[in-house]
Design an enzyme around this catalytic site. Structure first.
Site, PDB file in Angstrom:
ATOM      1  N   GLU A  27      22.300  24.198 -22.475  1.00 55.61           N
ATOM      2  CA  GLU A  27      21.376  23.338 -21.738  1.00 55.61           C
ATOM      3  C   GLU A  27      21.977  21.968 -21.416  1.00 55.61           C
ATOM      4  O   GLU A  27      21.258  21.021 -21.104  1.00 55.61           O
ATOM      5  CB  GLU A  27      20.082  23.161 -22.533  1.00 55.61           C
ATOM      6  CG  GLU A  27      19.326  24.450 -22.771  1.00 55.61           C
ATOM      7  CD  GLU A  27      18.068  24.223 -23.583  1.00 55.61           C
ATOM      8  OE1 GLU A  27      17.075  23.731 -23.019  1.00 55.61           O
ATOM      9  OE2 GLU A  27      18.089  24.530 -24.783  1.00 55.61           O
ATOM     10  N   ARG A 263       6.120  19.264 -27.004  1.00 52.33           N
ATOM     11  CA  ARG A 263       5.320  20.103 -26.106  1.00 52.33           C
ATOM     12  C   ARG A 263       5.116  21.460 -26.748  1.00 52.33           C
ATOM     13  O   ARG A 263       6.033  22.014 -27.350  1.00 52.33           O
ATOM     14  CB  ARG A 263       6.041  20.261 -24.765  1.00 52.33           C
ATOM     15  CG  ARG A 263       5.139  20.554 -23.585  1.00 52.33           C
ATOM     16  CD  ARG A 263       5.932  20.836 -22.318  1.00 52.33           C
ATOM     17  NE  ARG A 263       6.536  22.156 -22.353  1.00 52.33           N
ATOM     18  CZ  ARG A 263       7.823  22.402 -22.107  1.00 52.33           C
ATOM     19  NH1 ARG A 263       8.657  21.422 -21.810  1.00 52.33           N
ATOM     20  NH2 ARG A 263       8.278  23.631 -22.170  1.00 52.33           N
ATOM     21  N   ASP A 265       3.903  25.370 -25.814  1.00 52.75           N
ATOM     22  CA  ASP A 265       3.642  26.340 -24.756  1.00 52.75           C
ATOM     23  C   ASP A 265       2.788  27.474 -25.318  1.00 52.75           C
ATOM     24  O   ASP A 265       3.008  27.930 -26.450  1.00 52.75           O
ATOM     25  CB  ASP A 265       4.956  26.910 -24.211  1.00 52.75           C
ATOM     26  CG  ASP A 265       5.832  25.831 -23.584  1.00 52.75           C
ATOM     27  OD1 ASP A 265       5.276  24.824 -23.101  1.00 52.75           O
ATOM     28  OD2 ASP A 265       7.063  26.002 -23.591  1.00 52.75           O
ATOM     29  N   ASN A 280       8.489  22.672 -28.351  1.00 50.07           N
ATOM     30  CA  ASN A 280       9.667  21.978 -27.821  1.00 50.07           C
ATOM     31  C   ASN A 280       9.690  20.578 -28.419  1.00 50.07           C
ATOM     32  O   ASN A 280       8.788  19.777 -28.150  1.00 50.07           O
ATOM     33  CB  ASN A 280       9.596  21.889 -26.299  1.00 50.07           C
ATOM     34  CG  ASN A 280       9.608  23.250 -25.641  1.00 50.07           C
ATOM     35  OD1 ASN A 280      10.655  23.798 -25.362  1.00 50.07           O
ATOM     36  ND2 ASN A 280       8.424  23.820 -25.420  1.00 50.07           N
TER      37      ASN A 280
END
Length: 315
Positions: A27, A263, A265, A280
């Site tokens: 990433e 975060r 999900d 996250n």
């Protein structure tokens, strides 16, 4: 979170801030994009900030940190080596405050298998799963999870290495593909319903976003490149469902020991129940990213957001 709250944080109180980005994970490019936006936002807000491309070509990351002069770090590394507790441990040893979760929670958040096991142990909903290896009885996996199912590396983010599979041949191919990224591979029961994300900041849940993509799932291309992904604050959820999802996200975040910002999900299954997908601990901050989008919905600009994140740092 109000605009006033963000403005009350005097930028000079942070001292010199290192925006740590890059890294050597799959990433890396997303981290560089996120870091560039964070740096720009901090500078615009009057923060004395500079960037460190950690572990760039020919660079020793430990030497980079040891020779840099900074008072606190804004960590915007994504993936292994940056989001998994490794760099957090180095900064702890250096006694340098940093944004985001600590060593243990960062490691747990990056490990999808153990995070799901923790959530299960805490009685939180998450899709059924199986660990795949060369000796796995695929017939048993098929019987327990059914098709379609999701196959994913346990230690990657940004949907890297993930595949939706519909039959045995696709399952075998997806397993081999995921092995290119990680020795630990999961098969997860497919949830056939809408996907949501909840940004968390300083103990508060920001507005829920419903994700809509013509892709099979919210994959790397849908997240960072495609122009056909849609983000809805008109989620189709009732006020009660929205509150339930926000509370679930906060509970899951806290159960993993996370702090500062992040975060969660999740998806809604066919029975109308929410299922946790992942946490996250250092979400993206690019022009496609979800945390800045949720903050804007509350009237908070990107510059105010990065200052608020920096303000969550202890020390």
């Amino acid at each position: 979170m109000s605009v006033t709250d963000a403005n009350q944080l005097n930028p000079s109180r942070f001292g010199r801030v290192a925006v740590i980005m890059g890294g050597a994970s799959a990433e890396r490019e997303i981290s560089l994009r996120s870091g560039a936006e964070v740096l720009k936002g901090l500078l615009a807000a009057g923060v004395d900030a500079f960037s460190i491309d950690l572990g760039g070509e020919g660079q020793n990351p430990i030497a980079q940190l040891a020779t840099a002069e900074f008072d606190r770090a804004f960590l915007i590394l994504h993936g292994r080596g940056g989001e998994d507790g490794t760099i957090q441990g180095v900064l702890e040893m250096m006694r340098k405050p940093y944004t985001g979760s600590g060593v243990a929670a960062s490691a747990l958040g990056m490990d999808k298998l153990r995070c799901k096991q923790l959530w299960q142990g805490a009685g939180l909903p998450t899709p059924s799963f199986a660990v795949l290896d060369d000796g796995t009885d695929l017939a048993d996996v098929e019987a327990r999870l059914g098709y379609p199912m999701m196959v994913k590396p346990a230690h990657e983010g940004s949907s890297i290495g993930m595949s939706k599979v519909r039959n045995r041949a696709e399952l075998q191919a997806a397993y081999r593909s995921a092995l290119e990224y990680d020795r630990c591979v999961l098969a997860e029961q497919w949830v056939n319903g809408p996907e949501f994300t909840v940004a968390l900041l300083a103990g508060e849940a920001l507005p829920v976003i419903r994700l809509e993509t013509p892709h099979d799932f919210y994959d790397y291309d849908a997240k960072y490149q495609a122009g056909d992904t849609h983000y809805h604050f008109n989620t189709g959820l009732s006020a009660e469902q929205t509150a339930t999802l926000q509370e679930l996200a906060l509970t899951a975040f806290n159960a993993a020991g996370c702090r500062g910002w992040g975060r969660i999900d999740a998806m809604m299954d066919a029975n109308g129940c929410f299922q946790l997908l992942e946490v996250n601990t250092a979400p993206g901050m690019t022009d496609h990213s979800l945390v800045p989008m949720a903050a804007r919905e509350t009237g908070v600009s990107f510059e105010q957001l990065v200052v608020r994140i920096l303000g969550t740092v202890e020390g």
